[in-house]
Design an enzyme around this catalytic site. Sequence first.
Site, PDB file in Angstrom:
ATOM      1  CE  LYS A 284      -1.694   3.077   1.978  1.00  8.74           C
ATOM      2  NZ  LYS A 284      -1.578   4.998   2.059  1.00  8.74           N
TER       3      LYS A 284
ATOM      4  CD  GLU B   7      13.111   0.228   9.174  1.00  9.48           C
ATOM      5  OE1 GLU B   7      14.158   1.229   9.856  1.00  9.48           O
ATOM      6  OE2 GLU B   7      13.916  -1.057   9.110  1.00  9.48           O
TER       7      GLU B   7
HETATM    8  P1  NAD Z   1       2.670   9.070   7.830  1.00  7.62           P
HETATM    9  O1  NAD Z   1       3.156   8.056   8.792  1.00  7.62           O
HETATM   10  O2  NAD Z   1       1.610   9.618   7.242  1.00  7.62           O
HETATM   11  O3  NAD Z   1       1.730   7.658   6.034  1.00  7.62           O
HETATM   12  C1  NAD Z   1       3.043   6.741   6.228  1.00  7.62           C
HETATM   13  C2  NAD Z   1       2.082   5.181   5.160  1.00  7.62           C
HETATM   14  O4  NAD Z   1       0.889   4.703   5.934  1.00  7.62           O
HETATM   15  C3  NAD Z   1       1.236   5.852   3.895  1.00  7.62           C
HETATM   16  O5  NAD Z   1       1.217   4.624   3.121  1.00  7.62           O
HETATM   17  C4  NAD Z   1      -0.523   6.881   4.718  1.00  7.62           C
HETATM   18  O6  NAD Z   1      -1.085   6.438   3.563  1.00  7.62           O
HETATM   19  C5  NAD Z   1      -0.527   4.471   5.717  1.00  7.62           C
HETATM   20  N1  NAD Z   1      -1.427   5.035   6.807  1.00  7.62           N
HETATM   21  C6  NAD Z   1      -1.694   6.440   7.243  1.00  7.62           C
HETATM   22  N2  NAD Z   1      -2.184   6.279   8.156  1.00  7.62           N
HETATM   23  C7  NAD Z   1      -2.546   5.189   8.748  1.00  7.62           C
HETATM   24  C8  NAD Z   1      -3.314   4.165   9.298  1.00  7.62           C
HETATM   25  N3  NAD Z   1      -4.162   4.439  10.441  1.00  7.62           N
HETATM   26  N4  NAD Z   1      -3.350   2.466   9.428  1.00  7.62           N
HETATM   27  C9  NAD Z   1      -2.140   2.081   8.251  1.00  7.62           C
HETATM   28  N5  NAD Z   1      -1.599   2.680   7.257  1.00  7.62           N
HETATM   29  C10 NAD Z   1      -2.121   4.236   7.636  1.00  7.62           C
HETATM   30  O7  NAD Z   1       3.760   8.879   7.044  1.00  7.62           O
HETATM   31  P2  NAD Z   1       4.345   9.715   6.130  1.00  7.62           P
HETATM   32  O8  NAD Z   1       4.321  11.310   6.199  1.00  7.62           O
HETATM   33  O9  NAD Z   1       4.072   8.912   4.544  1.00  7.62           O
HETATM   34  O10 NAD Z   1       6.016  10.272   5.972  1.00  7.62           O
HETATM   35  C11 NAD Z   1       6.482  10.079   6.923  1.00  7.62           C
HETATM   36  C12 NAD Z   1       7.582   9.961   8.438  1.00  7.62           C
HETATM   37  O11 NAD Z   1       8.012   8.463   7.594  1.00  7.62           O
HETATM   38  C13 NAD Z   1       8.265  10.631   8.414  1.00  7.62           C
HETATM   39  O12 NAD Z   1       8.675  10.452  10.498  1.00  7.62           O
HETATM   40  C14 NAD Z   1       9.749   9.535   8.511  1.00  7.62           C
HETATM   41  O13 NAD Z   1      11.038   9.621  10.012  1.00  7.62           O
HETATM   42  C15 NAD Z   1       8.544   8.435   8.076  1.00  7.62           C
HETATM   43  N6  NAD Z   1       9.910   7.673   7.715  1.00  7.62           N
HETATM   44  C16 NAD Z   1      10.646   6.324   8.204  1.00  7.62           C
HETATM   45  C17 NAD Z   1      11.638   5.987   7.321  1.00  7.62           C
HETATM   46  C18 NAD Z   1      12.283   4.753   8.248  1.00  7.62           C
HETATM   47  O14 NAD Z   1      13.178   4.385   7.671  1.00  7.62           O
HETATM   48  N7  NAD Z   1      12.901   4.396   9.414  1.00  7.62           N
HETATM   49  C19 NAD Z   1      12.146   6.338   6.207  1.00  7.62           C
HETATM   50  C20 NAD Z   1      10.205   6.848   4.810  1.00  7.62           C
HETATM   51  C21 NAD Z   1      10.070   7.727   6.332  1.00  7.62           C
END
Ligand code: NAD
Length: 484
Positions: free
Chosen positions: A180, A255
Amino acid sequence: MLNELIWFPTNKCFIGGKWVSSSTAERIIIENPSSAEVLTEVAKGSAEDIDRAVTAAEKSLLNDWGQKTAAQRSNVLFKMSNLVLKYADKLAKLECLDVGKPLSQAKNDVIALARYLEFYGGSADKIHGITIPYGENFTVYTLRERLGITAHIIPWNYPMQIIGRSIGASLAMGNSCVLKPSEEACLTALAFGEIAREADLPPGALNIVPGYGIEAGVNLASHPKINHISFTGSFRVGSQVQECAAKNVVTTTLELGGKSPQIVFNDADVNKALPTLVNAGIQNAGQTCSASSRILVQRGIFEELVQKMTSRYNLLRVGPALEDLELGPLISLRQIERVIDFERNAQDIEKVAEGSILDPSGQNGFFLSPKLFVSENPNHILAQREIFGPIQVIIPFESEEEAISIANSTEYGLVASIWSANGARQMRLAKAIKAGQIFINNYGAGGGIELPFGGIGKSGHGREKGFEALYGFSQVKTVAANHE
Ligand code: NAD
């Protein structure tokens, strides 16, 4: 321009090896962050689409994909890797338009994706169980088995790299995957479906359902037939995903975010460190989980380093991703507002430098200039919270003990680096600092497909990348035979 770059349907889901319409026929609008214009529309995956994807994954394990030997899985992954290189130019430009990432950074991500598939293709047939000496009358061994169906929920900032490290490792171990991608940027994830099809990955081994987190994401995370969830994203959503996983008692790799420090001692080679100190913070406009947003500097070189970083910052330019400047736009207006909110909270500390937006009059994109702050207070909000934008804070310290204490003072623990010529100090800090990866006199080691990656604390748990990921995407079964 988009039409020249797409060779797959952008408005469908990839399920069971075919491009299919979403059950609702509803769409999500995708914007180009460099222009704020509509780029295209993608399918808005529903609960029903997720269920179809999981069913297809289940079938593939009973049929073709489930019967493949490790060597056969390797071959498919190698084919996919070669196809990524074949489409490298299109993939890089697509990522530029979709994520707003400068072209050369997007090109690096394509190479990383190809390399992950090659690495995991090469390791699929090299991971195996062990025998355990257990007395004369027993033969005991372990089998390393696949988990089954793995869910992959990924963010928008590095779609290709994250697909490579998680889908690559999971397929190598013989699992079937449901991906997803993020509602903010998912075009290269969809392209990856077409690459899988062209590589003859058996139907259902990889399924891709774009959609919103609150709909497709939640339904995937809570689906009772999922055996493992690989989640990359924010701490807030990560903990929700873990709750879903707990209800079905399945494992997760989380992650999450970070507030990663680079620690520069008086004896460091400052000129060598300088480009990395800045680049590690502003890469992808600071929207990187492992962005180095804190620079801890020992008092003896503090003034010098602030002045040198300031000079570098003043040269940083922001512009459309295809122009390939140091920084592109942020992903969305919402993200700009989030970062500006942090800036409002920084009136009490000194802003020492700021880059510039190229030709701001002609730009409608989501551009924000990078800013460098100095804070004597390591507990300032800018020095504690993940901002996910182009902001770095320089913080002074006196002693090694103080450096360790400041480095460990946030709730995160993803990455840290130590810049020092003193070997004993390097080793002491490598042990003392709480982070999943420590770099000495560098930061990131050029990407490091081979290097296990993941966090501690609120940066998450579990490891992806490197050989370690293969353990995370498999499980051990013990067999004890009594032949008395
Ligand atoms: P996010 O948590 O808002 O979304 C990530 C994913 O989760 C998206 O596909 C989103 O549609 C999905 N999602 C949202 N709500 C959900 C729910 N309730 N249940 C299941 N899935 C859901 O994050 P973002 O804004 O897309 O990315 C930024 C964040 O990601 C930052 O905090 C960054 O540090 C982190 N990040 C971490 C890594 C790592 O490897 N540690 C790598 C890249 C980004």
